[in-house]
Design an enzyme around this catalytic site. Structure first.
Site, short mmCIF file in Angstrom:
data_model
loop_
_atom_site.label_atom_id
_atom_site.label_comp_id
_atom_site.label_asym_id
_atom_site.label_seq_id
_atom_site.Cartn_x
_atom_site.Cartn_y
_atom_site.Cartn_z
N ASP A 133 30.82 40.67 31.01
CA ASP A 133 31.34 39.33 30.73
C ASP A 133 30.82 38.81 29.40
OD1 ASP A 133 32.54 36.63 31.53
OD2 ASP A 133 30.44 36.11 31.19
N TYR A 137 29.42 32.67 22.83
CA TYR A 137 28.10 33.28 22.81
C TYR A 137 27.79 33.85 21.42
CZ TYR A 137 28.76 33.11 27.91
OH TYR A 137 29.02 32.71 29.20
N LYS A 193 36.38 34.43 27.60
CA LYS A 193 36.69 33.04 27.92
C LYS A 193 37.53 32.37 26.84
CE LYS A 193 32.47 33.08 30.58
NZ LYS A 193 31.67 34.13 29.96
#
Length: 342
Positions: free
Chosen positions: A54, A59, A85
């Site tokens: 993930d 990030y 995401k």
């Protein structure tokens, strides 16, 4: 190589290993690590049998996707599941523009995130993710950070919720129907907002960070039963509650990425004492506990080094006596309604 068990994601054909690898730390969330270390720890997870990964554009402002994609690109594509995401577009910074300091490495040089939950924003975000990852397929796409934890403002939260359900959700649903994405979901820090989402749309999974752990079972009353009812799988991020459940609990231990308040320290110490009485490390109990709930399909701790990857894998294999769970319930240290092997 360890063969990790797999569980199905909602109503989809996707199966994930019960242990995944979370990509926030390799984006610079807890410390600075070089590209080579990020590559090596992803390789170590692969060698240990982890087949669910993930990440997110957020990030490290693209750094995590670049690193994870770089490590996974040479692997057989049908042998792993990848989630990323939507919600922030990374844009090249203008001269003099300062970016927020969310990550220690301050992300990719020259890029900063801007929130965008519109239909077009989601399409652009996923296109950018494909390019950073260097992979033609993303298995699971998650709506990221539409929660009070992120917005700190109820009106902003409501406005983003409306924007994403009116626009971004439709984009994800179209891509799922077209077979471009295998599953869609939401990745946030709150069980109540997660519940709001599953009641508003047709989702396959929820990535919930830290709200159904050995230390807190807030999702047990309303959220998890609704997930079972609707066949929505739960992926648990932050099974250690950002550090407090890794063991050796003392004042200053982190919970939700800040110093934990004294009552939580005391509770974690009591839980650890029970674990020690049964010869079990706190971290092992923390990793295994969430997966007893039938709505859970995976726990995805992050890692900063090969050592942490190995610890996570080893903790999943520890044999835990059922009496440990019984004692935690008797002492009211975990919710008596929590599913456990006893």
């Amino acid at each position: 190589m360890t063969v990790l068990p797999k569980r199905k994601v909602g109503k989809t054909k996707i199966e994930v290993t019960t242990l995944g690898l979370g990509g926030a730390p390799m984006g610079g969330f807890r410390a600075n690590i070089p590209d080579s270390e990020a590559h090596a720890l992803t390789e170590a997870a692969w060698d240990a049998g982890v087949r669910y990964y993930d990440t997110s554009p957020f990030y490290g402002y693209g750094r995590s996707e670049l690193r994870m994609g770089g490590a996974l690109r040479e692997k057989p594509r049908d042998e792993f599941i990848l989630s990323t995401k939507i919600g922030r577009i990374l844009h090249p910074m203008k001269p003099g523009e300062k970016k927020p300091a969310d990550f220690r490495e301050n992300g990719l040089p020259g890029f900063a995130p801007v929130f965008d939950y519109t239909y077009d924003g989601v399409m652009r975000s996923l296109e950018h993710s494909h390019l950073r990852l260097g992979l033609a397929r993303i298995d699971i796409a998650l709506i990221h950070d539409v929660d009070f934890w992120t917005t700190k403002d109820r009106d902003v939260l409501n406005q983003r919720f409306k924007t994403v359900m009116d626009g971004g959700y439709k984009a994800l649903d179209e891509l799922r129907k077209a077979g471009v994405i295998g599953a869609i979901g939401v990745g946030i820090n709150e069980s109540d907002t997660s519940l709001r989402f599953i009641q508003a749309g047709d989702f396959d999974c929820m990535l919930l960070a830290g709200r159904y752990t050995l230390l807190e079972q807030g999702g047990l009353e309303a959220f998890l039963p609704e997930c079972l009812k609707r066949n929505v799988s739960v992926i648990l991020g932050g099974p250690y509650n950002s550090g407090i459940l890794t063991g050796g609990v003392k004042p200053g231990a982190t919970h939700d990425y800040a110093a934990a308040p004294a009552p939580l320290i005391e509770k974690a110490q009591k839980i650890e004492a029970v674990c020690q009485r049964h010869g079990v490390e706190l971290g092992a109990a923390a990793m295994q506990f969430p997966l007893f709930h039938p709505a859970l399909c995976a726990v995805i701790p992050g890692a900063l080094a090969i050592r942490e990857v190995s610890e996570n894998v080893d903790r999943m294999k520890v044999k835990i006596p059922t009496e440990l769970w019984s004692e935690l319930k008797r002492e009211k240290l975990i919710d008596p309604a929590s599913p456990t092997p006893n």
